[in-house]
Every structure is written in structure tokens, then in C-alpha cells.
Design a protein around this motif. Structure first.
Motif, PDB file in Angstrom:
ATOM      1  N   MET A  98      48.199  21.192  29.156  1.00 19.90           N
ATOM      2  CA  MET A  98      48.469  20.038  28.163  1.00 19.90           C
ATOM      3  C   MET A  98      48.486  20.668  26.858  1.00 19.90           C
ATOM      4  O   MET A  98      49.307  20.242  25.884  1.00 19.90           O
ATOM      5  CB  MET A  98      47.266  19.177  28.267  1.00 19.90           C
ATOM      6  N   THR A  99      47.745  21.768  26.477  1.00 24.79           N
ATOM      7  CA  THR A  99      47.713  22.068  25.265  1.00 24.79           C
ATOM      8  C   THR A  99      49.100  22.820  25.022  1.00 24.79           C
ATOM      9  O   THR A  99      49.508  22.520  23.740  1.00 24.79           O
ATOM     10  CB  THR A  99      46.787  23.382  25.193  1.00 24.79           C
ATOM     11  N   ILE A 142      42.196  30.271  29.327  1.00 24.03           N
ATOM     12  CA  ILE A 142      41.678  29.349  30.382  1.00 24.03           C
ATOM     13  C   ILE A 142      41.655  27.722  29.517  1.00 24.03           C
ATOM     14  O   ILE A 142      41.405  27.798  28.499  1.00 24.03           O
ATOM     15  CB  ILE A 142      40.051  29.529  30.781  1.00 24.03           C
ATOM     16  N   SER A 143      42.319  26.842  30.541  1.00 26.46           N
ATOM     17  CA  SER A 143      42.528  25.407  30.040  1.00 26.46           C
ATOM     18  C   SER A 143      41.897  24.492  30.724  1.00 26.46           C
ATOM     19  O   SER A 143      41.951  24.750  32.068  1.00 26.46           O
ATOM     20  CB  SER A 143      44.003  25.262  29.801  1.00 26.46           C
ATOM     21  N   LEU A 144      41.204  23.357  30.345  1.00 26.29           N
ATOM     22  CA  LEU A 144      40.636  22.406  30.885  1.00 26.29           C
ATOM     23  C   LEU A 144      40.417  21.082  30.189  1.00 26.29           C
ATOM     24  O   LEU A 144      40.715  21.330  29.042  1.00 26.29           O
ATOM     25  CB  LEU A 144      39.388  22.735  31.923  1.00 26.29           C
ATOM     26  N   ARG A 145      39.996  20.162  30.738  1.00 29.98           N
ATOM     27  CA  ARG A 145      39.802  18.937  29.857  1.00 29.98           C
ATOM     28  C   ARG A 145      38.365  18.669  29.963  1.00 29.98           C
ATOM     29  O   ARG A 145      37.338  18.675  31.013  1.00 29.98           O
ATOM     30  CB  ARG A 145      40.701  17.646  30.884  1.00 29.98           C
ATOM     31  N   ILE A 146      37.884  17.995  28.703  1.00 31.54           N
ATOM     32  CA  ILE A 146      36.547  17.668  28.462  1.00 31.54           C
ATOM     33  C   ILE A 146      36.372  16.398  28.043  1.00 31.54           C
ATOM     34  O   ILE A 146      37.308  15.620  27.833  1.00 31.54           O
ATOM     35  CB  ILE A 146      35.895  18.822  27.673  1.00 31.54           C
ATOM     36  N   PRO A 199      38.237  17.577  37.754  1.00 28.77           N
ATOM     37  CA  PRO A 199      38.856  18.784  36.730  1.00 28.77           C
ATOM     38  C   PRO A 199      39.969  19.148  37.065  1.00 28.77           C
ATOM     39  O   PRO A 199      40.496  19.499  38.339  1.00 28.77           O
ATOM     40  CB  PRO A 199      37.623  19.834  36.801  1.00 28.77           C
ATOM     41  N   VAL A 200      41.027  19.588  36.157  1.00 21.58           N
ATOM     42  CA  VAL A 200      42.278  20.504  36.606  1.00 21.58           C
ATOM     43  C   VAL A 200      41.874  21.492  35.387  1.00 21.58           C
ATOM     44  O   VAL A 200      41.501  21.480  34.312  1.00 21.58           O
ATOM     45  CB  VAL A 200      43.279  19.421  35.749  1.00 21.58           C
ATOM     46  N   ILE A 201      41.849  22.928  36.260  1.00 19.77           N
ATOM     47  CA  ILE A 201      41.624  23.950  35.560  1.00 19.77           C
ATOM     48  C   ILE A 201      43.141  24.939  35.720  1.00 19.77           C
ATOM     49  O   ILE A 201      43.516  24.926  36.700  1.00 19.77           O
ATOM     50  CB  ILE A 201      40.151  24.658  36.067  1.00 19.77           C
ATOM     51  N   THR A 202      43.141  25.379  34.512  1.00 19.10           N
ATOM     52  CA  THR A 202      44.308  26.590  34.634  1.00 19.10           C
ATOM     53  C   THR A 202      43.809  27.750  33.940  1.00 19.10           C
ATOM     54  O   THR A 202      43.019  27.953  33.039  1.00 19.10           O
ATOM     55  CB  THR A 202      45.470  25.958  33.679  1.00 19.10           C
TER      56      THR A 202
END
Lengths: 308, 250
Positions: free
Chosen positions: A270-271, B105-109, B221-224
Motif C-alpha cells: 500500500m505504501t 517490511i510492510s504491514l498495517r497497524i 494481518p497482511v505482511i510483505t
């Protein structure tokens, strides 16, 4: 030098308090777009304490059998100003009010019309009952004192008639879903004026928090394109008399759909999607970059889910 | 002289309430306390090479995308601690990447209000490198019931896992999503229930990376994350605070 600075400070402070203590006034102006048909255009901005939430187009149709009002604005103060404006242009009483959908800038002026029947689509009525207070609270946070005394007044009636005849105006009620899940569009067959509500934005970036999906919205815009209107009043942005607002909407929605699909296909986060450049052709549209960022937050998870 | 004095006085008055006894570029009121909580008295420096990317505004305070990127930092990374100063639960996650993992690393919080979001990166040189960004938010993300609280879907799908590999110009990327309520325990009558541990393993069973998550990681969670060598077969193992374990090939 010292004195000059003190003077400057005094002046600035004085000015500031004068501004904040001054009466908040929307200074609404109605523009006639067809016989008996008026539009009050809002600013091409986001909600702020400077504009009081006046970012929306409202309108009214003066018939020999009373006035039809389309949307009531973002606050009680706006609704009252709108009603006063109408009374300066006609002696006809307000006969019927529509809330085109459940977003706060379209119904929070209802208090000024609570003595009149306020109609909305059944789903819109449910949505306002469910989310209205949260929207109102958020508006207080965003625009502040402009909202004073504003409370949610629920639409009192279903907009269920397909055609309303008042005086010599025949107004057709059209139901769509693309922008908010329940979007009422009004087409005045006698003047050819199409009040497109937020199904159409022009020169102001469209918003997507409750869209059932871009493909749905795009499909419904094709149906709107089939209407032979002479004037199209978008929910936000300037009035047009041709298809250019629809062209812009469709081009942007197609680009958005395609960008989100291709980003999800290649695994972008998304970023990374938020940081993507917006094409030149859309940069003249007010708030494109920030609304794109919001739309990514609303829509991207569903696109991502298609590529797991 | 008078002019100088005036400027100095003004300057002092303006700077005192915010920056007194703080070197924090984000001027957060909890900086010193948070630093003690997470890195103690270890030596540290603020470092632009540690990037924490947040949106301008938290459109949905229960799902705010963030990215932590320490790729420019030299030396092997031992640990990355990520937190939000003004969240009721500050810790978000701690990441222990192996050499085969790219520190990106990317995720949502979830966020409860506007807050500094920080990453403290410990390299094998024994020093912490700190990056951060201010995230603006209307708030409420941590005390909003999860969608799972209103929908029993999760009960029969808990731990269900989706993942996909994406080739990158260098190395590759994994993105995964797991069904879990990630309840914070801050909502009335909904106890804390969240994934605590994530381990990424190579085909031979060695740990490539480990994550410790806290409840501010968003629901489902969606983690990249990125790996240097895309052709290895990896698997992932998760455990929540209820003791449920889930394991899946990536």
C-alpha cells in the motif's frame, strides 16, 4: 526596531482574535442554470475550518407548486443560509427536500428543513441512521465552530416515486449505487437539468469511502451518459452542459482501477501504491493526490486479495 | 542588542515547552520514556537511513499502512523494534531478519491518535539507529471492535493463510495474509487475542526471520517482506496468545 516588532505582534494578535471572533458566514450564492433552477456551488477543497465544510453543490428548483431542494449542506448554519437564500429568490414555500446520499456534506443541513418532508433512498436512510452521528462528530473535528448546534435529522420519507410532478416540472428520480451504495440522481425532464449528485465529480477529485467498487460505478456512469441532459450539475465542481465531466470521471476511474489491479498483480505494498505518480491529465483536478491516497486505503485491500 | 535579546527571549519561549531536554526530531512528549522502554540505556543515533513510511493521514485508523526500510544501513541487522509513542499499546512488532532477508517490511497497524511511529534498528556493531515519522490520525483504532467481533466468520477460518511470491528486479517478495481478529483487549468484553510469533523458515528448517507481533498489528494481518534469494522454498509458522499454531508453505 523593537517598537516596530511589538507593533507587528500586537497587530497580528489583534487580527487573529478579530478573525476568530467574527461571525461565521457561508456567503452562499445561487447561480441560475435553467428556468427556475439554481445551483449553489461549493469550493473545490477538503473540509476545513476556513470553508466550514462548504465544498458541496446544493441546488433547488422553483416551481409554481413550491420549491424542491436537492441536498442541505454540511451544517445547520449552511442549511439555514440556503433556506434564506431561497426565500430571497422566490415566495414559493419549500415543498420537498432530497438527500441524495448519506455523506455528511449532503444532509447535515436538514435541521433547517425539518418542517418539510425530507426524502432519501431507503438505504440512504438506514446509512444515515447508522453513521450519521459519527459523521457529525467528525465534521465538528474537521470544521469546528461552523457546526455549532448541528444535529442529525433523519430523512422522513422514502424517495420511492419514479416521477414527481410539481407545477410544470417533471422530475425523474434515478437510483444508482456507484459512489456511496445508494445514490439518488434527479433529472428534470422539463428543463433537461441533471442533478447528478456525487455520482459525478468534476475538477475535484472523486471520493471512494463507500463505493461498492469501481467497475460498478463505471457501469452506472454509462447509464447516466445515456440521459439527454442539457445541463449536468455534479455533486462537487463546476456545472457543465456537455459530457466533459463524465469523460473525466470515467478516465480517472479507469486509470484508478487499472493502477490498483496492476499494482496488486506485481505485489506492491500500500505504501508503494500511495507513492505512485498521478498522470499529468489528472493533475489539474483539485485534491487528486490526497484523494488518490485515500482511495488506495479504501480499495487496495480488495485488489490485493485477488492476487493471493 | 535589544533586538538580539528579544529574539533570544522569543526563541527561548517558543522552544522551551517542546524541545526541553529532548533531542527527538519528532518532538514527541513520550520520547525519553519510550526509548527507555525499548532500548534502555544503549547508545543510539537518529539516522535518516532508517525510513518509516506512513501515509499523510490515517484514513482508516484500524488499517494504516506502514513500511520500515533499513536497506541503506550498512552492517548486518540484528533486530528492528517498531512502536507508536502515543498508542495505548506502544509496541507494534519486533523483527529479527537473517542475512537472507532484505530489511524492508510492510504491514498495517492500528493507531489511537496522531503519533510518532518509530523504528529502532540494532546492527551487529551494537548501536541503535532510529528512524520515524509522524502519523496524523483522528483516532480510535485500538478501541474499535474488530470486524471479527461482529461476524463469526473468523471462528471457522482462524489461521487461514494466503500467500504469494512476487519476483522483484533483485531477489523476491512474499506477501501473506492470515485470518486473525488481532483483538487488543481494549474493547469492552473482548479479550486480547492476537498472533504473537511469526517465524519464516528455509526448506532445510532453519529460521530466516522471526517476528514478535503486538495487538496494534491490524486485524487479518497482511505482511510483505523481501528476500535476497527468490528460488528457495520457504515456510511460515505462527502462534497466537491462545496457543494456536499455524504452519504453511509460502
Amino acid at each position: 526596531m523593537l517598537f516596530r516588532m511589538i507593533l507587528l505582534i500586537a497587530l497580528t494578535t489583534g487580527l487573529q482574535s478579530a478573525v476568530s471572533a467574527g461571525p461565521l458566514s457561508y456567503e452562499l450564492n445561487a447561480e441560475q442554470v435553467a428556468p427556475g433552477t439554481w445551483v449553489v456551488q461549493g469550493k473545490l477543497e477538503d473540509f476545513s475550518s476556513l470553508n466550514g465544510g462548504n465544498i458541496v453543490n446544493t441546488g433547488f428548483i422553483v416551481t409554481d407548486d413550491g420549491v424542491v431542494v436537492i441536498d442541505t449542506g454540511p451544517s445547520r448554519r449552511y442549511g439555514e443560509a440556503l433556506r434564506k437564500l431561497i426565500s430571497t429568490l422566490t415566495d414559493q414555500p419549500v415543498r420537498l427536500v432530497f438527500n441524495t446520499h448519506h455523506h455528511p456534506d449532503h444532509f447535515l443541513g436538514n435541521q433547517a428543513f425539518s418542517d418539510v418532508g425530507i426524502q432519501a433512498l431507503p438505504i440512504t436512510r438506514e446509512q444515515i441512521a447508522l453513521h450519521g452521528n459519527a459523521f457529525a462528530e467528525n465534521m465538528y473535528r474537521l470544521v469546528g465552530d461552523w457546526m455549532r448546534s448541528t444535529e442529525v435529522v433523519l430523512p422522513s420519507e422514502n424517495a420511492s416515486e419514479p416521477l414527481i410532478e410539481l407545477g410544470d416540472h417533471r422530475i425523474r428520480l434515478l437510483r444508482f449505487t456507484g459512489h456511496s451504495g445508494a445514490d439518488l440522481v434527479l433529472f428534470d425532464e422539463s428543463t433537461g437539468v441533471l442533478f447528478a449528485s456525487d455520482m459525478v465529480f468534476y475538477q475535484r477529485a472523486l471520493t471512494t469511502p463507500h463505493t461498492p467498487g469501481i467497475p460498478v460505478w463505471l457501469g452506472e456512469l454509462e447509464r447516466i451518459r445515456d440521459i439527454t441532459f442539457s445541463v449536468l450539475v455534479p455533486g462537487h465542481g463546476p456545472v457543465v452542459s456537455d459530457g466533459r465531466a463524465l469523460d473525466q470521471m470515467q478516465a480517472y476511474l479507469r486509470w484508478l482501477d487499472n493502477t490498483l489491479t496492476e499494482s496488486a498483480r506485481s505485489g506492491l505494498t500500500m505504501t508503494e501504491v500511495i507513492a505512485l505518480p498521478v498522470p499529468q491529465q489528472f493533475q489539474e483536478i483539485a485534491l487528486t493526490k490526497s484523494e488518490f491516497s485515500r482511495s488506495v486505503a479504501h480499495l487496495y485491500p480488495a485488489y490485493e486479495a485477488r492476487f493471493f | 542588542m535589544i533586538r538580539h535579546c528579544l529574539f533570544m527571549t522569543l526563541g527561548l519561549i517558543l522552544s522551551m515547552p517542546v524541545t526541553a531536554s529532548s533531542d527527538d526530531p519528532l518532538n514527541s512528549p513520550l520520547w525519553n520514556y519510550m526509548r527507555e522502554q525499548f532500548i534502555g540505556t544503549d547508545s543510539y543515533q537518529f539516522d535518516d537511513r532508517v525510513r518509516v513510511v506512513v501515509p499523510e493521514f490515517a484514513e482508516d485508523p484500524t488499517q494504516v499502512p506502514i513500511t520500515v526500510d533499513a536497506r541503506e544501513l550498512a552492517g548486518q541487522i540484528e533486530r528492528i523494534i517498531v512502536w507508536a509513542d502515543l498508542n495505548p499499546i506502544q509496541h507494534i512488532f519486533t523483527y529479527y531478519p537473517h542475512q537472507a532477508i532484505v530489511p524492508h517490511i510492510s504491514l498495517r497497524i492500528k493507531v489511537q491518535q496522531g503519533t510518532a511511529v518509530r523504528a529502532a534498528v540494532l546492527t551487529d556493531k551494537g548501536r541503535w539507529h532510529l528512524g520515524g515519522s509522524y502519523l496524523d490520525a483522528a483516532g480510535g483504532g485500538c478501541t474499535t471492535p474488530s470486524a471479527a467481533a461482529a461476524d463469526p466468520y473468523w471462528e471457522s477460518h482462524l489461521g487461514e493463510f494466503q500467500s504469494r511470491f512476487f519476483p522483484r528486479s533483485e531477489g523476491g517478495r512474499y506477501k501473506f495474509r492470515v485470518i486473525h481478529p488481532m483483538d487488543t483487549g481494549l474493547v469492552n468484553a473482548i479479550p486480547e487475542f492476537y498472533i504473537e510469533q511469526v517465524v519464516i523458515r528455509s526448506a532445510s528448517g532453519n529460521d530466516l526471520a522471526r517476528m514478535e507481533l503486538s495487538p496494534p498489528v491490524s486485524e487479518n494481518p497482511v505482511i510483505t517482506f523481501d528476500v535476497r534469494e527468490p528460488d528457495k522454498k520457504h515456510s511460515i509458522w505462527l502462534r497466537d496468545n491462545g496457543g494456536n499454531e499455524f504452519e504453511q508453505a509460502l
